[in-house]
Every structure is written in structure tokens, then in C-alpha cells.
Motif scaffolding. Structure first.
Motif, PDB file in Angstrom:
ATOM      1  N   ALA A 127       0.852  -1.187   0.000  1.00  0.00           N
ATOM      2  CA  ALA A 127       0.000   0.000   0.000  1.00  0.00           C
ATOM      3  C   ALA A 127       0.880   1.226   0.000  1.00  0.00           C
ATOM      4  O   ALA A 127       2.065   1.177   0.306  1.00  0.00           O
ATOM      5  N   ALA A 130       2.720   6.268   4.209  1.00  0.00           N
ATOM      6  CA  ALA A 130       1.909   7.280   4.874  1.00  0.00           C
ATOM      7  C   ALA A 130       2.446   8.691   4.704  1.00  0.00           C
ATOM      8  O   ALA A 130       1.815   9.645   5.119  1.00  0.00           O
ATOM      9  N   ALA A 177      -2.097  11.476  -1.504  1.00  0.00           N
ATOM     10  CA  ALA A 177      -1.897  10.442  -0.488  1.00  0.00           C
ATOM     11  C   ALA A 177      -3.236  10.005   0.089  1.00  0.00           C
ATOM     12  O   ALA A 177      -3.500   8.804   0.261  1.00  0.00           O
ATOM     13  N   THR A 178      -4.095  10.973   0.394  1.00  0.00           N
ATOM     14  CA  THR A 178      -5.427  10.662   0.931  1.00  0.00           C
ATOM     15  C   THR A 178      -6.237   9.882  -0.091  1.00  0.00           C
ATOM     16  O   THR A 178      -6.951   8.932   0.254  1.00  0.00           O
ATOM     17  N   GLU A 181      -5.180   6.245  -0.182  1.00  0.00           N
ATOM     18  CA  GLU A 181      -5.644   5.536   1.003  1.00  0.00           C
ATOM     19  C   GLU A 181      -7.155   5.304   0.967  1.00  0.00           C
ATOM     20  O   GLU A 181      -7.651   4.287   1.459  1.00  0.00           O
ATOM     21  N   THR A 182      -7.877   6.243   0.352  1.00  0.00           N
ATOM     22  CA  THR A 182      -9.336   6.149   0.303  1.00  0.00           C
ATOM     23  C   THR A 182      -9.810   5.178  -0.762  1.00  0.00           C
ATOM     24  O   THR A 182     -10.817   4.484  -0.584  1.00  0.00           O
ATOM     25  N   PRO A 184      -8.004   2.379  -2.438  1.00  0.00           N
ATOM     26  CA  PRO A 184      -6.946   1.409  -2.740  1.00  0.00           C
ATOM     27  C   PRO A 184      -7.378   0.473  -3.868  1.00  0.00           C
ATOM     28  O   PRO A 184      -8.490  -0.036  -3.885  1.00  0.00           O
ATOM     29  N   THR A 189      -5.753   5.001  -8.858  1.00  0.00           N
ATOM     30  CA  THR A 189      -4.836   5.014  -7.713  1.00  0.00           C
ATOM     31  C   THR A 189      -3.370   4.957  -8.139  1.00  0.00           C
ATOM     32  O   THR A 189      -2.513   5.643  -7.574  1.00  0.00           O
TER      33      THR A 189
END
Length: 276
Positions: A127, A130, A177-178, A181-182, A184, A189
């Protein structure tokens, strides 16, 4: 009846489970085992039916064809197992290399605590990291044809690119980045993860850009942006003084993606670094 069963089995064998992209090698191997069991069951049923049943199925040649099919199934199963082992080995090796790069990048990143790196996600299944991101990009990128988007996915992506186009690289990086993560695994993406590295690069955060491209490549080593992610990572490593790692990474671009525009750029970058 028996002849129809033999014919249907032959057709099933001619196009085994490879038709579905979502299947794993383990799934294919399991289906090959199931098909082999069905073939054995059919053989027993055919033999139990006696001479009349065998004659109705096509005579002695029916058993010969079944023998040939069993041999082919066995060979195909062996090849599948060998391929699965090879894939696992490649993934393990790639994951180890990614982990080593993460460690080296942390060493040159101010404030990075090596003890917080943790275990590297398997290559192809990782993934996004962060860390915040930033990237420069043109107009809105439409989703791939036929792709299914979640509600607000396209608008969130377009918003991040709009902020990027306005020159707010840090703000765009955070948005990308958000987004990753939202959503995936979403159709946009991979592009968002790549643009995250571009944004960080534009913001002057070279270590952050390198880690972003490393995360992007690890998540999609064969994706549409894989060559660009590998190129960005190699160039960033060179800028950070990690020449050996940079040369090795850049060399992988033409090896993995011959003919891609990134391959030519990687060779140019290697010349600039004096790679042997």
C-alpha cells in the motif's frame, strides 16, 4: 452419452482456467487437480460399462485419448507448480530489494526513524506509504475505459490535480496520499501514487519523492506507471548520492520495459551518473 462426456472434457481441457485474469496460479492448479479427478472418474465409469460402453464412446481409441489427456494434465500441473515457485521467488527477491531501498532512503531522510519502517509489504501487494506527497500534472486524467469508479473518486482525483496545477505541491501531495488511502486498488490510484512522487519532487523533497515512487512501484510493478515510477526512483537515488543503487535501479527500466519512453530517459540518466 459417454461420447458426449469425453468431448466436453476435452473441450474443458483445451481451455482450462486461464481465461479468468483474477485467478491465481494456486486456483489454476486446484482446477487442474479437479479436472484430473474428473478424468479418472470418467475412465472408471467407462471401464465399468464394459465393451459395449467403450465401443459407444469411440472404442479403444477413447481410452488412448484419455491417457494422452492425463499425461498432458500432469505436465501442465508440473509447469504450473514450477511457475508458482518462480513467481514466489521473484516476489521474495523483489520485496527484499524494496526493503533495502526503504532502509537506505530512511538513512538519508531527516527525522526518519529506522525502527519505524516495519516489515516491507510483498511486491505487488503493498500500500502507499503514509508520507505526504506533491506532484505537478496537466489536466484531469480520465479513468481507463470500462473502469468502475467509486462515488466521488473522479472528482477527488481531479481536485488533487487541480491543486497540483496551481503550484501547491504540498497540498496536492496530501490530497494524492489521501486519495490512494481512500481508493486502494482503484483505476486511478496508480496514477495518483505516481503523481505523489512528482509532487514531492517539485516541492524539493527528494527523499520523500523517492519513497513515494518506491511505494508506487512496489504496489504495481507491472502497472501503467511502473516504468515511470522506477525511473523517478532511480533518478532520485542518484540525486541523493546513492549512485550504486541508482545505477542498478535505472538499469532495470530498459530491462523490464524495453521500448518505453522511460527506458530511453533511464539510459540518459545512467550516462549522467557515469554508470558502468
Amino acid at each position: 452419452m459417454k461420447r458426449a462426456l469425453v468431448l466436453s472434457l476435452a473441450l474443458a481441457f483445451a481451455a482450462p482456467a486461464f481465461g479468468q485474469d483474477a485467478q491465481t496460479l494456486a486456483d489454476i492448479r486446484a482446477e487442474l487437480g479437479d479436472l484430473s479427478a474428473q478424468l479418472q472418474s470418467l475412465r472408471q465409469e467407462l471401464v465399468a460399462s464394459g465393451a459395449k460402453g467403450i465401443q459407444a464412446a469411440g472404442g479403444a481409441s477413447a481410452l488412448e485419448r484419455m491417457d494422452a489427456m492425463e499425461a498432458a494434465l500432469s505436465q501442465l500441473t508440473s509447469r504450473t507448480e514450477a511457475l508458482e515457485n518462480r513467481v514466489n521467488q521473484v516476489v521474495a527477491d523483489g520485496t527484499n530489494r524494496v526493503g533495502d531501498l526503504e532502509f537506505r532512503l530512511c538513512e538519508v531522510t531527516p527525522g526518519c526513524d529506522i525502527s519505524t519502517i516495519g516489515q516491507t509489504s510483498p511486491l505487488g501487494g503493498g500500500a502507499i506509504a503514509a508520507n505526504p506527497v506533491t506532484a505537478p500534472a496537466p489536466n484531469a486524467t480520465p479513468a481507463p475505459a470500462g473502469a468502475s469508479l467509486a462515488m466521488n473518486e473522479q472528482s477527488d482525483f481531479d481536485r488533487a490535480k487541480e491543486v497540483l496545477g496551481q503550484g501547491d505541491f504540498r497540498g496536492a501531495a496530501d490530497l494524492f496520499a489521501t486519495f490512494a488511502e481512500t481508493y486502494p486498488g482503484g483505476p486511478l490510484t496508480g496514477e495518483a501514487m505516481y503523481l505523489r512522487g512528482e509532487a514531492l519532487q517539485s516541492a524539493g523533497d527528494v527523499p520523500g519523492a523517492a519513497r513515494a515512487w518506491l511505494a508506487a512501484f512496489s504496489a504495481e510493478p507491472t502497472g501503467a506507471r511502473a516504468a515511470d515510477n522506477l525511473l523517478g526512483l532511480g533518478k532520485s537515488l542518484g540525486a541523493l548520492g546513492q549512485t550504486v543503487e541508482a545505477c542498478a535501479t535505472l538499469a532495470e527500466v530498459p530491462n523490464r520495459f524495453p521500448g518505453a519512453p522511460a527506458a530511453t530517459q533511464a539510459q540518459t540518466a545512467m550516462q549522467g551518473l557515469g554508470c558502468q
